[in-house]
Design an enzyme around this catalytic site. Structure first.
Site, PDB file in Angstrom:
ATOM      1  N   LYS A  75       0.849  -1.183   0.000  1.00  0.00           N
ATOM      2  CA  LYS A  75       0.000   0.000   0.000  1.00  0.00           C
ATOM      3  C   LYS A  75       0.889   1.240   0.000  1.00  0.00           C
ATOM      4  O   LYS A  75       1.921   1.278   0.693  1.00  0.00           O
ATOM      5  CB  LYS A  75      -0.879  -0.037   1.251  1.00  0.00           C
ATOM      6  CG  LYS A  75      -1.963   1.028   1.336  1.00  0.00           C
ATOM      7  CD  LYS A  75      -2.838   0.775   2.580  1.00  0.00           C
ATOM      8  CE  LYS A  75      -4.003   1.716   2.696  1.00  0.00           C
ATOM      9  NZ  LYS A  75      -4.870   1.380   3.874  1.00  0.00           N
ATOM     10  N   SER A 150      -9.780   1.092   2.749  1.00  0.00           N
ATOM     11  CA  SER A 150      -8.976   1.943   1.909  1.00  0.00           C
ATOM     12  C   SER A 150      -7.880   1.219   1.124  1.00  0.00           C
ATOM     13  O   SER A 150      -7.353   1.768   0.157  1.00  0.00           O
ATOM     14  CB  SER A 150      -8.329   3.042   2.760  1.00  0.00           C
ATOM     15  OG  SER A 150      -7.437   2.486   3.692  1.00  0.00           O
ATOM     16  N   SER A 174      -9.661  -1.366   6.944  1.00  0.00           N
ATOM     17  CA  SER A 174      -9.138  -1.165   5.592  1.00  0.00           C
ATOM     18  C   SER A 174      -8.374  -2.330   4.990  1.00  0.00           C
ATOM     19  O   SER A 174      -8.030  -2.290   3.808  1.00  0.00           O
ATOM     20  CB  SER A 174      -8.248   0.066   5.551  1.00  0.00           C
ATOM     21  OG  SER A 174      -9.058   1.207   5.439  1.00  0.00           O
TER      22      SER A 174
HETATM   23  N1  GLN Z   1     -13.071   3.095   6.294  1.00  0.00           N
HETATM   24  C1  GLN Z   1     -12.491   3.542   7.537  1.00  0.00           C
HETATM   25  C2  GLN Z   1     -12.199   5.002   7.457  1.00  0.00           C
HETATM   26  O1  GLN Z   1     -12.518   5.583   6.486  1.00  0.00           O
HETATM   27  C3  GLN Z   1     -11.291   2.737   7.856  1.00  0.00           C
HETATM   28  C4  GLN Z   1     -10.094   3.179   7.138  1.00  0.00           C
HETATM   29  C5  GLN Z   1      -8.870   2.381   7.472  1.00  0.00           C
HETATM   30  O2  GLN Z   1      -8.962   1.316   8.104  1.00  0.00           O
HETATM   31  N2  GLN Z   1      -7.734   2.934   7.104  1.00  0.00           N
HETATM   32  O3  GLN Z   1     -11.663   5.586   8.337  1.00  0.00           O
END
Ligand code: GLN
Length: 475
Positions: A75, A150, A174
């Site tokens: 990532k 994400s 994410s």
């Molecule tokens: N979808 C969650 C957020 O928008 C989790 C994001 C993540 O785990 N980085 O914060």
């Protein structure tokens, strides 16, 4: 595609060279990524060089490592020395870190070959990868659908068989949610089990790095390769990595499994019926394999989302203060004062969701509101931890869906609250610091994969891997 373990076996035995494997992976990326956009950056030269070094070790009889020649994608929020690391944000576009994160180094030591950096929601804020400043990633199973987020690029890279192994970060889901939406395995390790050194911070008390793989055994191997104490991360647990691989063959006989009532449609709406049905079937599969399965009510689960969307933005607003055109990232020179320059830089550099989080976070932390918002959210966090800890006196693992729905179309969740609801099952384990894994378990609406989530206590990875292997066998 070959699994990570099979790839390493072939390379270690000399049946395939690491260079051949890297060329295969680069060709797969060249063939599919114009459409999928899993990658922000592909580092072909770097990959071929690293692969040659692995081959040289094999040739000289040196141990090339447990992940010898395995192509990996990271990532794009993990620092890679001399290689663009953007967080899919314009503010960091073109930034090349001067050092490698600990996970990056550990992977190189294990013989893995970095092929590129994957797309994400800007600064890891989102659940669909639509918030990337560089355009969305498409779900390889159906390109009209999101891959989740994400870490959508990492999930898609494995699902499209461009690499057998990739890594994401999980702050509120994410890794697990995109794994579920793309039909891969995704692990969020125990907070502190994997070093965060070199992971660009979103919410420091919640962030963890973990793998995406095509199967459970690869995830266990990858976890052991990246885990362990790191003095460069002050929140790293000073204990050895839990033995995940050894747990894989242990079966479910005698395993105590609790199904979380609140996450089975018991208190929260919006779950697709097929997702709940598959999760019930997963519980039955564990019972058939000898586990004792019971429902358990954890009343605080329903407050997880609200607490997370105060704590995570609060930490983000502080962490992202460093992108000011002076200390980190790009600068827009406008106006006559330093303050004008900073405002212009942050206005141009951050996307809408990142700005929303910064505003939410600074508001929650501001004088007069701190106790009512941030303080209260922290107290809820303690309640969640207490509920989990009480449950783990009776159960070895807990079970729930990973995401309330299967992969959805682009633009389908355009208001932020609807998008945030996607994290309802994954957020509690981040707030508690506990490990959790998403395993593909059959399909839901439109034949799309459903992920079920297994949750465990602090350093409870062996138990969740044990149950995950059973579910994989029953899927
Ligand atoms: N979808 C969650 C957020 O928008 C989790 C994001 C993540 O785990 N980085 O914060």
């Amino acid at each position: 595609m070959r699994t990570a373990l099979e790839t390493a076996r072939l390379v270690r035995s000399g049946e395939m060279t690491a260079v051949e494997v890297a060329e295969e992976s680069l060709a797969a990326i060249a063939g599919a990524d114009a459409e999928i956009h899993a990658f922000n950056t592909v580092v072909a030269d770097h990959a071929l060089e690293a692969a040659s070094a692995v081959d040289a070790k094999v040739a000289s009889g040196e141990d090339p490592g447990p992940l010898a020649g395995v192509p990996v994608a990271l990532k794009d929020n993990m620092c890679t020395s001399g290689i663009d690391t953007t967080c899919s944000s314009k503010i960091l576009e073109g930034w090349k870190p001067p050092y490698n994160g600990t996970v990056v180094e550990k992977l190189a030591t294990a013989g893995a070959v970095l092929v590129g950096k994957t797309n994400l929601d800007e600064f890891a804020m989102g659940s669909s990868t639509e918030n990337s400043a560089f355009g969305p990633t498409k779900n390889p199973l159906d390109t009209s659908l999101v891959p989740g987020g994400s870490s959508g690029g990492s999930a898609a890279a494995v699902a499209a068989q461009m690499v057998p192994l990739s890594f994401g970060s999980d702050t509120g889901g994410s890794i697990r949610q995109p794994a579920a939406l793309c039909g891969t395995v995704g692990l969020k390790p125990t907070y502190g089990a994997v070093s965060r050194y070199g992971l660009i911070a979103f919410a420091s008390s919640l962030d963890q790095i973990g793998p995406f793989t095509a199967n459970v055994a690869d995830a266990a191997t990858a976890f052991e390769a990246i885990g362990g104490h790191d003095p460069r991360d002050s929140t790293s647990i000073p204990e050895p990595v839990p033995n995940a691989v050894e747990a894989l063959g242990q079966g479910a006989q005698g395993l105590r499994v609790g199904v979380i009532t609140e996450l089975m449609g018991g208190a929260i709406d919006g779950f697709e019926p097929e997702v709940l049905q598959r999760t019930r079937e997963a519980a039955e599969a564990l019972a058939a394999a000898g586990a004792t399965v019971e429902e358990i009510s954890l009343p605080s689960m329903i407050y997880g989302l609200s607490a997370y969307y105060l704590i995570a933005p609060a930490e983000a607003s502080s962490n992202l203060a460093r992108y000011d055109g002076v200390r980190y990232g790009n600068r827009v020179t406008e106006g006559s004062s330093t303050a004008d320059m900073m405002v212009a830089t942050r206005t141009a550099g951050f996307g809408a969701e990142v700005k929303r989080r910064i505003m939410l976070g600074t508001y929650a932390l501001s004088a007069g509101y701190y106790d009512a918002f941030y303080g209260k959210a922290q107290r809820v966090r303690t309640l969640i931890l207490d509920d989990f800890n009480a449950a783990y006196e009776k159960f070895d693992v807990l079970l729930s869906p990973t995401s309330p729905c299967v992969a959805f179309p682009f633009g389908a969740k355009s208001d932020p609250l609807t998008m945030y609801l996607n994290d309802v099952c994954t957020i509690p384990s981040n707030l508690a610091g506990h490990p959790a894994i998403s395993v593909p378990f059959r399909t839901g609406a439109n034949d799309l994969p459903v992920g079920v989530q297994l949750l465990g206590p602090m350093l409870g990875e062996p138990a969740i891997f044990r149950a995950a292997a059973v579910l994989e066998g029953a899927a």
